[in-house]
Motif scaffolding. Structure first.
Motif, short mmCIF file in Angstrom:
data_model
loop_
_atom_site.label_atom_id
_atom_site.label_comp_id
_atom_site.label_asym_id
_atom_site.label_seq_id
_atom_site.Cartn_x
_atom_site.Cartn_y
_atom_site.Cartn_z
N VAL A 196 0.86 -1.12 0.03
CA VAL A 196 0.06 -0.09 -0.02
C VAL A 196 0.77 1.04 0.10
N GLY A 197 0.50 2.30 -0.84
CA GLY A 197 1.41 3.38 -0.75
C GLY A 197 0.66 4.62 -0.89
N ARG A 198 1.50 5.66 -0.73
CA ARG A 198 0.79 7.23 -1.19
C ARG A 198 2.13 8.12 -1.31
N ILE A 199 1.67 9.15 -2.20
CA ILE A 199 2.69 9.89 -2.39
C ILE A 199 2.70 11.04 -1.24
N PHE A 200 3.73 11.47 -0.86
CA PHE A 200 3.96 12.72 0.33
C PHE A 200 4.72 13.68 -0.03
N ALA A 218 8.22 11.74 -7.77
CA ALA A 218 7.36 11.49 -6.78
C ALA A 218 8.03 10.58 -5.55
N LEU A 219 7.83 10.99 -4.11
CA LEU A 219 8.49 10.13 -3.13
C LEU A 219 7.04 9.61 -2.49
N TRP A 220 7.27 8.33 -2.33
CA TRP A 220 6.11 7.47 -1.87
C TRP A 220 6.54 6.74 -0.53
N THR A 221 5.57 6.67 0.53
CA THR A 221 5.77 5.84 1.30
C THR A 221 5.03 4.50 1.13
N LEU A 222 5.74 3.22 1.43
CA LEU A 222 5.14 1.99 1.16
C LEU A 222 4.98 1.30 2.34
N ALA A 247 1.83 6.63 13.08
CA ALA A 247 2.52 7.77 13.71
C ALA A 247 3.68 8.40 12.83
N PHE A 248 4.54 7.56 12.22
CA PHE A 248 5.51 8.18 11.16
C PHE A 248 4.65 8.76 10.08
N LEU A 249 3.75 8.38 9.66
CA LEU A 249 3.08 8.84 8.29
C LEU A 249 2.40 9.95 8.58
N ASP A 250 1.93 10.17 9.83
CA ASP A 250 1.48 11.36 10.17
C ASP A 250 2.40 12.45 10.48
N TYR A 251 3.46 12.22 11.04
CA TYR A 251 4.51 13.06 11.23
C TYR A 251 5.27 13.73 9.86
N LEU A 252 5.18 12.61 8.62
CA LEU A 252 5.53 13.02 7.53
C LEU A 252 4.46 14.02 6.80
N LYS A 253 3.40 13.75 7.13
CA LYS A 253 2.34 14.86 6.60
C LYS A 253 2.34 16.17 7.09
N GLU A 254 2.58 15.88 8.57
CA GLU A 254 2.65 17.36 9.30
C GLU A 254 4.13 17.91 8.92
N SER A 255 5.05 17.35 8.37
CA SER A 255 6.37 18.13 8.08
C SER A 255 6.25 18.56 6.79
N PHE A 256 5.33 17.82 5.79
CA PHE A 256 5.15 18.33 4.52
C PHE A 256 3.65 18.39 4.13
N PRO A 257 3.00 19.42 4.81
CA PRO A 257 1.41 19.19 4.39
C PRO A 257 1.09 19.58 2.86
N SER A 258 1.77 20.35 2.33
CA SER A 258 1.41 20.70 0.77
C SER A 258 2.39 19.36 -0.22
N GLY A 259 3.46 19.02 0.17
CA GLY A 259 3.92 17.93 -0.37
C GLY A 259 4.74 18.57 -1.84
N THR A 260 5.28 19.98 -1.87
CA THR A 260 5.79 20.44 -2.98
C THR A 260 7.01 20.42 -2.77
N ALA A 261 7.95 20.77 -4.12
CA ALA A 261 9.32 20.80 -4.09
C ALA A 261 9.99 22.06 -3.21
N ASP A 262 9.05 23.21 -3.23
CA ASP A 262 9.55 24.42 -2.60
C ASP A 262 9.36 24.03 -1.06
N GLU A 263 8.31 23.18 -0.56
CA GLU A 263 8.40 23.05 0.90
C GLU A 263 9.47 22.12 1.31
N LEU A 264 9.99 21.12 0.61
CA LEU A 264 10.95 20.31 0.76
C LEU A 264 12.11 21.26 0.92
#
Length: 297
Positions: free
Chosen positions: A153-157, A256-260, A273-290
């Motif tokens: 199972v995966g999602r782009i973050f 695209a960076l995925w979590t699997l 918890a780690f998936l939520d922490y990634l979402k909190e760190s990168f809420p928009s998931g853009t290159a500028d945000e990174l």
């Protein structure tokens, strides 16, 4: 089915042998061997090929391990959480992450997560190869543009894109000028297709330096060696400061960076918890945000 025997089988499979499993669990090797033999007899199946120096699962053994190993591990952690009367994430969390993301962002992410969840033993392995999550015991992997896998199972973050960049000292290409280039392979002479506001154009290149690391390529470009195709997040601050200039976006699929992870069912509190922490760190998931996240490290 004897769940204790099944548990012993997954222990042996996870550690890659009876001896290593016995040392890890502090149990007699003979006991583990007997329990696995009893499980094979009960199922009327051979699960492990004997005789070799290293353990080798049969096709049936691999199928059983892939299905039962993760479930038993999650049941163990769930029981521990219930016994402690807390839903606080705890236990070991093994993550595999790609090299560039690890070098630029993973240290800060790991430190923040460890401070927030001190009862989680976070272990991060840095490698770009596709790992076997079940066989190698990973709870979560981060990958760039992974191939489809029905078992995961995966999602782009995060999303990024490639840009052609160079030092202001390097002359922009024209019909009579082939620019020097920093590439990933000495044999890479393919022209670059550039997207600009006025359309697409083709840039022929002359490789002058081949490096295996994108960070090395960025440093070489900063020094004025030549142009390179680099992720926007890696050079965003240089472009803003004027130490590098953009020749345009590379006409290529987005990065695209995925979590699997293996399954939505019984997803551990640690992985959640780690998936939520990634979402909190990168809420928009853009290159500028990174780029901002990396720049503030």
């Amino acid at each position: 089915m004897d769940l204790l025997a099944l548990s012993d089988f997954t222990l042996v499979a996870r550690h890659g042998g009876f001896g290593r499993a016995a040392r890890a669990a502090g149990r007699p090797k003979a006991t583990l061997s007997r329990r696995v033999a009893e499980l094979e007899a009960a199922l009327a199946l051979r699960l492990i090929e004997r005789g070799g120096r290293t353990l080798k699962l049969t096709e049936e053994g691999r199928a059983l391990y892939e299905r039962a190993g993760q479930l038993l591990l999650e049941l163990e952690h769930t029981a521990a959480a219930i016994a402690s009367g807390s839903k606080q994430p705890r236990g070991r969390l093994r993550i595999s992450a790609p090299l560039l993301f690890s070098q630029t962002a993973m240290g800060k992410i790991a430190a923040g997560f460890a401070l927030r969840y001190p009862e989680v033993r976070l272990e991060i392995t840095t490698e770009d190869r596709p790992v076997d999550m079940i066989e190698e015991g990973f709870d979560l992997v981060i990958r760039v543009n992974p191939d489809p896998d029905d078992s995961l199972v995966g999602r782009i973050f995060l999303r990024d894109r490639l840009v052609a960049v160079a030092s202001p000292k390097v002359a922009r290409p024209d019909q009579s000028r082939v620019p020097p280039a920093v590439v990933r392979s000495s044999g890479d002479r393919q022209p670059w297709i550039i997207k600009t506001a006025t359309g697409r154009s083709t840039i022929n290149i002359e490789p002058v330096l081949a490096v295996s690391s994108l960070i090395m390529a960025r440093d070489a470009v900063r020094a004025g060696v030549g142009a390179a195709r680099l992720p926007l997040s890696l050079v965003s601050h240089d472009l803003a400061a004027g130490t590098l200039v953009s020749w345009g976006d590379i006409d290529a699929p987005e990065i695209a960076l995925w979590t699997l992870y293996p399954s939505r069912r019984l997803l551990s509190t640690r992985v959640s918890a780690f998936l939520d922490y990634l979402k909190e760190s990168f809420p928009s998931g853009t290159a500028d945000e990174l780029a901002t996240f990396v720049g503030s490290s």
